[in-house]
Design an enzyme around this catalytic site. Sequence first.
Site, PDB file in Angstrom:
ATOM      1  N   ARG A  84       0.744  -1.131   0.090  1.00  0.00           N
ATOM      2  CA  ARG A  84       0.229  -0.111  -0.067  1.00  0.00           C
ATOM      3  C   ARG A  84       0.827   1.256   0.075  1.00  0.00           C
ATOM      4  O   ARG A  84       1.935   1.263   0.673  1.00  0.00           O
ATOM      5  CB  ARG A  84      -0.870  -0.021   1.263  1.00  0.00           C
ATOM      6  CG  ARG A  84      -1.839  -1.077   1.063  1.00  0.00           C
ATOM      7  CD  ARG A  84      -3.014  -0.960   2.360  1.00  0.00           C
ATOM      8  NE  ARG A  84      -3.820   0.143   1.957  1.00  0.00           N
ATOM      9  CZ  ARG A  84      -4.557   0.372   3.094  1.00  0.00           C
ATOM     10  NH1 ARG A  84      -4.780   0.242   4.270  1.00  0.00           N
ATOM     11  NH2 ARG A  84      -5.789   1.463   2.786  1.00  0.00           N
ATOM     12  N   ASP A 234      -2.292   9.141   7.885  1.00  0.00           N
ATOM     13  CA  ASP A 234      -1.673   8.143   7.229  1.00  0.00           C
ATOM     14  C   ASP A 234      -0.381   8.467   6.653  1.00  0.00           C
ATOM     15  O   ASP A 234       0.753   7.899   6.616  1.00  0.00           O
ATOM     16  CB  ASP A 234      -2.200   7.602   6.052  1.00  0.00           C
ATOM     17  CG  ASP A 234      -3.571   6.806   6.525  1.00  0.00           C
ATOM     18  OD1 ASP A 234      -4.501   7.077   6.875  1.00  0.00           O
ATOM     19  OD2 ASP A 234      -3.264   5.270   6.777  1.00  0.00           O
ATOM     20  N   LYS A 245      -7.997   8.931   5.572  1.00  0.00           N
ATOM     21  CA  LYS A 245      -9.117   8.046   4.866  1.00  0.00           C
ATOM     22  C   LYS A 245     -10.001   9.127   3.842  1.00  0.00           C
ATOM     23  O   LYS A 245     -10.254  10.305   4.551  1.00  0.00           O
ATOM     24  CB  LYS A 245      -9.867   7.483   5.889  1.00  0.00           C
ATOM     25  CG  LYS A 245     -11.037   6.695   5.305  1.00  0.00           C
ATOM     26  CD  LYS A 245     -10.603   5.712   4.243  1.00  0.00           C
ATOM     27  CE  LYS A 245      -9.527   5.044   4.580  1.00  0.00           C
ATOM     28  NZ  LYS A 245      -8.827   4.220   3.409  1.00  0.00           N
TER      29      LYS A 245
END
Length: 346
Positions: A84, A234, A245
């Site tokens: 990711r 993140d 998000k």
Amino acid sequence: MRWNHGSLELLDQTKLPTTIEYIQCDNYQIVAEAIKKLEVRGAPAIGAAAAFGYVLGAKQFQSLELKNFISRLEHVSEELRATRPTAVNLFWALDRMDNLLRQHLQKKSSMKEIIFSLEEEAIRIADEDKKVNCALSKYGAELFKSPMNFLTHCNAGALATVDMGTALGVIRQTYADGHVKRVFADETRPLLQGARLTAFELTQDNIPVTLISDNMAGWVMKNKMVDAVIVGADRIAANGDVANKIGTYSVAVLAKEHHIPFYVAAPSSTFDFSLDNGEQIPIEERNKNEVTHVLGTQIAPLEVDVFNPAFDVTPHALIAGIITEYGVLKEDYKKSIQELKQKLEK
Ligand SMILES: CSC[C@H]1O[C@H](OP(=O)(O)O)[C@H](O)[C@@H]1O
């Protein structure tokens, strides 16, 4: 997650909240798949899982001659890095593992010493995360000295970290201090981390939580039902722009419109000091099926075009404070984040 000295046990978050099921990872490939499928997710949790995946990879190839061991482990690191792209904790953790391996190779350590030391480092990364979340949660709770209604987006709880959580860690500590009236949890389309995970965590802790669909956030703010917003992160750029998000940016704009403070809670391992601003943060795009289906049920024509960015970037100007284990950073973020970087380099 639980490390049993040779295997990593992960709670399969795709099955929550209806099923508690664990994945036994005895090789790095299973860990890589678990990260890709969000069976384990959340920036700090991804970093810690990848570190243990690295150890599993080292154990898998420890019987090879050194040259081949090194090339296989380089491939393990690359495969884990490719799972990711947005959560910088993944790369921060794997950099620590790669750097430690390099130190041992320079010292010509034995294979046994290398494996033992890598395992110790992964355990250290996990243990540090617990301590860091506890520290940042205390700093965060100091911001809220009267009973508050919070809104949060996605899941930045114990499930997104090794324990306690970041945004939910602050909420847990604030609740323990008697200063949480209620938490409004956005369901967080398309993968519903809010509905499935945040509502699960807070109900388990008996913290008053109200689940709302994402399109209700503005209305609850307009009706003065929210005193503060707190979310995870993140990746945070050197100017304080925050990737989180998808949907976080919309919540931040709504909070600004309604004069509601918008806070981010994140450990220092979520900062990417190499990026000047949020436009440089890589945003993961995921499979269209996550939008055309909800928990496997089709809700849109299969032939429809879909745009599915998993994250967005909130400009620092919309952020009242970034809560870290070193304290709460405020504007001028470029300056306060530079000071954080210098503190980390000491
Ligand atoms: C404490 S970091 C949590 C962070 O990670 C989540 O993303 P995902 O569920 O895709 O891993 C979300 O952005 C959370 O805020």
